[in-house]
Design an enzyme around this catalytic site. Structure first.
Site, PDB file in Angstrom:
ATOM      1  N   CYS A 122       0.883   3.476   3.267  1.00  0.00           N
ATOM      2  CA  CYS A 122       1.396   2.603   4.346  1.00  0.00           C
ATOM      3  C   CYS A 122       2.768   2.631   4.250  1.00  0.00           C
ATOM      4  O   CYS A 122       3.655   2.643   5.130  1.00  0.00           O
ATOM      5  CB  CYS A 122       0.894   1.097   4.372  1.00  0.00           C
ATOM      6  SG  CYS A 122      -0.982   1.184   4.510  1.00  0.00           S
ATOM      7  N   CYS A 171       0.862  -1.312  -0.260  1.00  0.00           N
ATOM      8  CA  CYS A 171       0.007  -0.006  -0.127  1.00  0.00           C
ATOM      9  C   CYS A 171       0.980   1.313   0.001  1.00  0.00           C
ATOM     10  O   CYS A 171       1.696   1.466   0.791  1.00  0.00           O
ATOM     11  CB  CYS A 171      -0.717  -0.245   1.301  1.00  0.00           C
ATOM     12  SG  CYS A 171      -1.625   1.659   1.817  1.00  0.00           S
TER      13      CYS A 171
END
Length: 462
Positions: A393, A390
């Site tokens: 992230c 991600c």
């Protein structure tokens, strides 16, 4: 006693027991945070630490957190240069998160402060112009000598310099000149729940804990480090340095989890959604009903890594005195410098500082070996961040791991562990990215501890 009366008694008894059971569960859920012991006490070397969670909460929430919030909103600290396109060096992963909340908005050059645009970015921010002139003269002298050297020798010198620099670093650094290096506005890409879950993030943390955290060994313990955890501890058999490594990783993990719980996607009626704290998610990750006593341990580790990074800021303060925090806006740069000095002064006044002098002591040869092992383990953790599927992230993971690595560099660079005088260590320097990462990483820990206060209040009223 007739049967109807017996049934009534049994029903009343059942209701009473159910009520008491729910009351006990509620009491446990409400108080499991409040009953946590002092999070900075460590067995062996740091046992005499007199701090407690309440003191850290009061210091963070009432003093330093408001200053950090203002500081991190300024241009110098809100823009972070990062490469989000590196391939995972450990395994092939095609589980790229396609959710819109995983995406990162990249800054165009037009929105960046003048001092961060291509051709204007300054890599060293020294106010002492005389020192800059001396360094320039030294470079000219070296270039004159280089005319007698072969290209092969010059390339070798570059490699040697890079090696020497790497010995001070706990992080794998992104190359500033890579084409994929881009600025990200951290305020426009806040750390929050993105929907990234499943095997991919689980593999990240498994790799960090199972392959890069130290494990207890059954062999003879090193004689230079007598601070071994007593029996019954989950870290039994680990010396102080290895326990510290585990706790900073665990504390960072806890902090990230708290951010995801504090900014979760919630229903807002009529098919709409909003961002806000999700108590159910917080309980799932930290309450005794969900994870047993590990929940409290994880939160204590958050307080521990907070103290470690706080100490790094205090130790680096003299180095920051020589920085201009250049963005091209003289007034803004002056205000940023003043704000940071306020933060550092408040940090210095906190009485319960992490003591890095207790680490890597004893036999110098063994201490250096352990320090290098410690550094290599964290080096691998920084590389694992390029495996996060991600983008958002990955951004926040890289920033916080980079910041923690910079804190370790501040505390443990040089042969004289803990006692190296940073301002007078000519080898020591920090790039702009390291400074931004260090202050933002501590800001994230500060934000987590502030969010804990909100969750405590929610649990009391739930």
């Amino acid at each position: 006693m007739g049967r109807p009366l017996i049934l009534q008694v049994l029903v009343l008894l059942a209701v009473f027991l159910a009520t008491e059971s729910n009351k006990n569960r509620s009491q446990t859920s409400t108080n499991f945070l409040d009953k946590a012991e002092c999070s900075c006490k460590l067995k062996g070397g740091l046992d005499d630490c007199s701090c407690d969670v309440e003191s850290i909460d009061s210091f963070n929430n009432g003093k330093i957190h408001p200053l950090l919030e203002e500081l991190l909103g300024r241009n110098y600290f809100r823009y972070f240069k990062v490469n989000l396109n590196k391939e995972c060096p450990f395994w092939y992963d095609d589980s790229k998160c396609a959710l819109k909340d995983c995406a990162v908005d990249i800054c165009t050059e037009e929105v960046l402060p003048e001092g961060m645009r291509n051709g204007h970015e300054i890599k060293k921010y020294m106010t002492d112009s005389l020192k800059e002139k001396e360094e320039c003269d030294e470079m000219m002298e070296l270039s004159t000598v280089d005319h007698t050297l072969s290209q092969e020798s010059k390339d070798a010198f570059v490699e040697w310099t890079e090696y020497d620099d790497s010995q001070l670093s706990f992080c794998v650094m992104d190359d500033e000149d890579e084409n994929d290096m881009q600025y990200v506005d951290l305020l426009l890409n806040p750390e929050r729940y993105t929907g990234y879950k499943g095997e991919s993030p689980h593999r990240i943390w498994r790799s960090i804990y199972e392959e890069n955290c130290f494990k207890p060994v059954q062999s003879t313990r090193p004689s230079y480090s007598p601070n071994i955890v007593s029996k019954g501890s989950p870290l039994e058999g680990l010396c102080l340095e290895k326990r510290v490594f585990y706790r900073v990783i665990s504390g960072l993990h806890s902090s990230i989890n708290i951010h995801l719980c504090a900014r979760h996607l919630l229903p807002d009626g009529w098919g709409r959604t909003k961002w806000g704290p999700k108590l159910e998610e917080f309980r799932k990750r930290f309450s005794p009903e969900s994870v047993g006593p590990q929940g409290t341990t994880r939160l204590k580790n958050l307080y521990f890594v907070y103290l470690l990074e706080l100490r790094a800021l205090v130790k680096a303060a003299p180095y920051f005195l020589n920085q201009t925090f250049y963005t091209g806006d003289q007034r803004e740069d002056s205000e940023v410098r003043q704000l940071l000095m306020e933060v550092l002064e408040v940090a210095r006044q906190f009485p319960y500082q992490f003591d890095e002098n207790t680490m890597f002591q004893g036999d110098p040869k063994e201490a250096r070996r352990l320090k290098e092992e410690f550094r290599q383990h964290f080096w691998n953790v920084t590389r694992i961040m390029d495996c996060v599927g991600c983008d958002k992230c990955r951004l926040w993971g890289k920033l916080q791991v980079h910041g923690l690595g910079t804190a370790l560099k501040v505390l443990f660079s040089g042969d004289i562990i803990g006692r190296t005088d940073i301002p007078h260590n000519r080898q020591f320097h920090m790039t702009r990215r390291e400074i931004v990462a260090l202050v933002n990483a501590f800001g994230r820990l500060s934000k987590s501890i502030r969010a804990l206060e909100d969750f405590k209040n929610m649990m009391k009223t739930s």
